[in-house]
Each structure stands twice: as C-alpha cells, then as structure tokens.
Design a protein around this motif. Sequence first.
Motif, PDB file in Angstrom:
ATOM      1  N   ARG A 236       0.835  -1.196   0.000  1.00 18.11           N
ATOM      2  CA  ARG A 236       0.000   0.000   0.000  1.00 18.11           C
ATOM      3  C   ARG A 236       0.871   1.249   0.000  1.00 18.11           C
ATOM      4  O   ARG A 236       1.968   1.249   0.566  1.00 18.11           O
ATOM      5  CB  ARG A 236      -0.919   0.018   1.231  1.00 18.11           C
ATOM      6  CG  ARG A 236      -2.105  -0.923   1.154  1.00 18.11           C
ATOM      7  CD  ARG A 236      -3.017  -0.744   2.355  1.00 18.11           C
ATOM      8  NE  ARG A 236      -2.378  -1.217   3.580  1.00 18.11           N
ATOM      9  CZ  ARG A 236      -2.486  -2.445   4.056  1.00 18.11           C
ATOM     10  NH1 ARG A 236      -3.205  -3.348   3.398  1.00 18.11           N
ATOM     11  NH2 ARG A 236      -1.892  -2.797   5.172  1.00 18.11           N
ATOM     12  N   PRO A 237       0.373   2.355  -0.564  1.00 20.19           N
ATOM     13  CA  PRO A 237       1.120   3.620  -0.487  1.00 20.19           C
ATOM     14  C   PRO A 237       1.333   4.033   0.970  1.00 20.19           C
ATOM     15  O   PRO A 237       0.540   3.700   1.851  1.00 20.19           O
ATOM     16  CB  PRO A 237       0.203   4.618  -1.207  1.00 20.19           C
ATOM     17  CG  PRO A 237      -0.708   3.792  -2.046  1.00 20.19           C
ATOM     18  CD  PRO A 237      -0.879   2.490  -1.331  1.00 20.19           C
ATOM     19  N   GLU A 238       2.405   4.782   1.211  1.00 19.01           N
ATOM     20  CA  GLU A 238       2.749   5.174   2.575  1.00 19.01           C
ATOM     21  C   GLU A 238       1.592   5.875   3.272  1.00 19.01           C
ATOM     22  O   GLU A 238       1.285   5.600   4.437  1.00 19.01           O
ATOM     23  CB  GLU A 238       3.972   6.091   2.565  1.00 19.01           C
ATOM     24  CG  GLU A 238       4.351   6.590   3.952  1.00 19.01           C
ATOM     25  CD  GLU A 238       5.532   7.555   3.938  1.00 19.01           C
ATOM     26  OE1 GLU A 238       5.896   8.067   5.019  1.00 19.01           O
ATOM     27  OE2 GLU A 238       6.077   7.808   2.837  1.00 19.01           O
ATOM     28  N   PHE A 239       0.929   6.775   2.564  1.00 15.81           N
ATOM     29  CA  PHE A 239      -0.115   7.567   3.208  1.00 15.81           C
ATOM     30  C   PHE A 239      -1.509   6.968   3.011  1.00 15.81           C
ATOM     31  O   PHE A 239      -2.507   7.690   3.120  1.00 15.81           O
ATOM     32  CB  PHE A 239      -0.041   9.015   2.733  1.00 15.81           C
ATOM     33  CG  PHE A 239       1.106   9.765   3.351  1.00 15.81           C
ATOM     34  CD1 PHE A 239       0.996  10.295   4.632  1.00 15.81           C
ATOM     35  CD2 PHE A 239       2.301   9.904   2.672  1.00 15.81           C
ATOM     36  CE1 PHE A 239       2.053  10.965   5.207  1.00 15.81           C
ATOM     37  CE2 PHE A 239       3.368  10.582   3.240  1.00 15.81           C
ATOM     38  CZ  PHE A 239       3.250  11.108   4.520  1.00 15.81           C
ATOM     39  N   ALA A 240      -1.559   5.661   2.782  1.00 17.81           N
ATOM     40  CA  ALA A 240      -2.847   4.972   2.897  1.00 17.81           C
ATOM     41  C   ALA A 240      -3.221   4.803   4.365  1.00 17.81           C
ATOM     42  O   ALA A 240      -4.378   4.529   4.691  1.00 17.81           O
ATOM     43  CB  ALA A 240      -2.790   3.606   2.209  1.00 17.81           C
ATOM     44  N   TYR A 241      -2.243   4.978   5.253  1.00 19.30           N
ATOM     45  CA  TYR A 241      -2.473   4.880   6.694  1.00 19.30           C
ATOM     46  C   TYR A 241      -1.601   5.911   7.384  1.00 19.30           C
ATOM     47  O   TYR A 241      -0.372   5.836   7.334  1.00 19.30           O
ATOM     48  CB  TYR A 241      -2.127   3.477   7.180  1.00 19.30           C
ATOM     49  CG  TYR A 241      -2.384   3.236   8.655  1.00 19.30           C
ATOM     50  CD1 TYR A 241      -3.681   3.072   9.131  1.00 19.30           C
ATOM     51  CD2 TYR A 241      -1.333   3.160   9.565  1.00 19.30           C
ATOM     52  CE1 TYR A 241      -3.923   2.847  10.476  1.00 19.30           C
ATOM     53  CE2 TYR A 241      -1.567   2.930  10.916  1.00 19.30           C
ATOM     54  CZ  TYR A 241      -2.859   2.774  11.364  1.00 19.30           C
ATOM     55  OH  TYR A 241      -3.100   2.546  12.706  1.00 19.30           O
ATOM     56  N   PHE A 242      -2.221   6.906   8.009  1.00 18.98           N
ATOM     57  CA  PHE A 242      -1.436   7.971   8.648  1.00 18.98           C
ATOM     58  C   PHE A 242      -2.183   8.545   9.852  1.00 18.98           C
ATOM     59  O   PHE A 242      -2.493   9.736   9.911  1.00 18.98           O
ATOM     60  CB  PHE A 242      -1.058   9.056   7.640  1.00 18.98           C
ATOM     61  CG  PHE A 242      -2.203   9.749   6.927  1.00 18.98           C
ATOM     62  CD1 PHE A 242      -2.458  11.094   7.132  1.00 18.98           C
ATOM     63  CD2 PHE A 242      -3.020   9.067   6.033  1.00 18.98           C
ATOM     64  CE1 PHE A 242      -3.500  11.743   6.479  1.00 18.98           C
ATOM     65  CE2 PHE A 242      -4.059   9.709   5.375  1.00 18.98           C
ATOM     66  CZ  PHE A 242      -4.293  11.051   5.597  1.00 18.98           C
TER      67      PHE A 242
END
Length: 484
Positions: free
Chosen positions: A416-422
Amino acid sequence: MADSRQSDGVAMGRRDPKSGEGSPPVHESDPPTYDGLPVIGNTHQLVREQGGLFEAAASEGDLVKLRILGMGDLYQVSHPDLVERVLVSDRERFDKATQSQEDLGELIGQGLVLSEGELWERQRERIQPAFYMDRIADYADTIADEAHGAADDWADGAVVDVEDEMKALTLRILVKAIFGADIDYEDRGIRETVRNLQEPGQPAKQPVARMVPRWVPIPMWRRYRRGIDEMEDVIETFVAAKRDDVRAAQDGNDERDPGDDGDHTDLISMLLAATDDEGEGMSEKLLRDELMTFLFAGHETTATALTFTWYLLSQRPEVEERLVAELDEVVDDRPPEFGDLPDLEYTERVLKEAMRIYPPVPQIPRETTERLELGGYTVPEGATVAPSQWTIHRDERFWDDPMAFRPERFAGESDRPEFAYFPFGGGPRRCIGQQFAMVEGKLILATLAREYSPELVSDPDVDLSVSITTRPIDPIELRVERRD
C-alpha cells in the motif's frame, strides 16, 4: 464506498494525483464541488453526519470542494499521493489552517500543534528528547500502574461508559507524566477543569461553538475561560516548584530526602532543562503552551483510539480470543510491563486496525500559502486543504473490505502507499507523541483485556462526530466481565 471507486483511480473524473513531469495539465478550474444547499452549502450535512459527508464527497474524486458556513471552502484530499504532497514534498506551500488557530489558539497558543516556521523547528528540537524511547520507558511504570488501578476499580459485571473511562485513565496518566507522581489531580479539580475545556468540542455543543463568538458570555464560554485560568494556575504552580528543584540540583543544594525522586523525569522538569542548538531554553509562555498542548492533544486522542478498540473487540469475539491468547502466552498471570511490548505483536495490530477504521484525528487541515496545482486542479491561495484519514483509511482501493475489523492487515510488509495509513500525520510534523501514544495504548489494552471481556450493551449502530477528533455522539456502554 461507492462502486465507482475503481482500483485504477480514474472513475468519476479522477485525475492522476501526482504532480511533476508526465502529469496531466493543470486545468484553470475548481475541483468537483459536492452538492449542498444554497448559502449554507454542506453545513447541514456536516452537522448531521460528518463522516457520511466526507465519504460521499470522496466518491466524487480525490480532491473535492465542500462549502461550510463559517469556514468557507474546504478542499478534501482523499488520495495518498496528494497527502504526501501536502505533508511532505510541498509542505512549505501549506501552513496550519486558520480554522485550527481559531478553534485551539486560545487554549494551546503556540505549542507544537499550531506553531510554524523557525519557532516550530526550535521547539521541536528542544522537546524531541523528552519523547525518545528511553524516556518513554520512564513513563511506562506510571502507565502500567494506572492501568492496573483502573482494572482493580472495575467491578465484575459492571456497565461502563468506555469513552469516559478511557478519558479519565489517559488523563491521569498524562497529568502524572507532566507534573510528577505526587500530584492528586482529583483534589486539584483537574478533571472537571478539563471537561469544561473540552465542552465546546462535544458533538451536541459544536454547532453552538461554531455560531456563538467566544466573547458572548454564554455559560459554556464562561466555563471555558474559567477552565483556561484554572489550568494556567496549576501549570504556573508546578513550573515554579520544578524550576526551584532543577536549580537546586544544578547548584548542588538539593536537600530533599534520599528517598525522594531526584531524576526529574516528569515532563515539566525535562522541558525546563531543554535547549535548542544555541543553548537557549523556552520562555514561560512557550512552556505554558507546550504543556497545554500535551495535556489536551495527548490524552484525548489515545482515549479515542482505545474507546473504539473496545467497541470493535465487543463485536468480534474471535479477534478478542486471539488477543487474549497472546496475552496469556506473553504475560501469563502477571500485569503487562514495558519489556513485554515487543512480543505483543497482535495487541499492536488490534490497536492499529481500530485507528484505521476510526482514526482519532479524521482530517489534518492545512492552508495554502500560494495558488497551486493539486490533483490536476487549481487551488487558490488561502484555501483550507484537508488530507482525510477518514476517507483514505476506509478506501477500498487500498483496503480490502475496508469496514471489516481485521488486525492481521498489519502483519508483515504491505504494498500500500505510505499515506494509505497515517493516524499520526506524516512528514516532519508527524505527531511527536506517536511512540508515547502507542506504548500507552498497548499497555492499557493489554492490562484491561487480560482481566476483562467486553460485552456491548448500547446500540451497536454508533453515531459519530467527526470533527477535530472522532467521537461517539452517544455513550458506548460495555458490560465488563472478569475473566476466570
């Protein structure tokens, strides 16, 4: 989410969210505007069902404009690549939003949450050592002791308002971490003071707080201002006492009994000793602002994460069973400790998954400092742009069956892209207390889950307020049954 949200990200007029060479041309036009009413725009939807509004708006595209009475236009960002631009690669083109300053400025001043530029950099440098993991380990005993005390206070079969319980617990922990173990926060009225300061953020009070200026002497604003004065008095008293202790220790004139705690591990003592690279400490005003920031930003978000963790566990007994099995294996018949945390991998996944579905901070508003391109559209100077944890954490392009509570999502590597979870933000301004919050959350969850099983007795369909923080509108009530 709507069926049109296809994995290729181009449905409903979506554009390539990345900027730079190879991107589509910038269009001299606004992004899609989510339908609202004349004059008030989306205000009525925001008041009635904030989370639903954000999700419905996200179905129109990765950058969508909402019109909010009293706030103006809000540009909701719902793609990880655009979030990366706002928080990391183009961060110099975004400041803290004016609305955030208006909501929180009187309370937390120029603390890390709101400060900008050189001031923020200097304060971050001064404060960062207080949140290194070796320092957090010093707080862990307080966290564990308070969590164990909460477990002892619960009665077998009692029905508890879990949000209220978690707020009381995390506030006790943070007060002792800030002021030291010898403070009695009940006697000093700190809990009631904090309630008065949080009142404008309560779901039922938010419309009043938005519409009635703070200079209007309604009871809520009178309690709020009195609460600020009371909290400042507490801070001033303890700062003065700690400053005397630090000076005595530096001068070699510390006359306390040998059994007294002399390591100055409370946050006030560390901030008094903190300096920047030029050896300069912080002013009394900045010290006040940072302590207010930690007190209010620190305890409520962790309490929110734990509240929804308990709610989700009560709905998924198989997840609870696996969590308890890990606790039985790692800690057996003793209370969890800081040293157990690396082995409590599933416990951490449970907490992370709860923060995915119910992010404690649902959006991170920023304000553009210049006219710029974002997602192929033009965004004007002074616009509020809000990267949305709420929509991205629940987006089926990045999360299979996003509303399912599956802690195993966080096992191993992910594409997943890094900023799919922040949940803690990102970039240089990522929450400074992230490691503290995770240590605190895991220790509290492990301590209480080891001793109690939750049974939901309130309505399983939880109505939410998704504003500065995510909160249940009505109490989430659990019957807590002591385990054999």
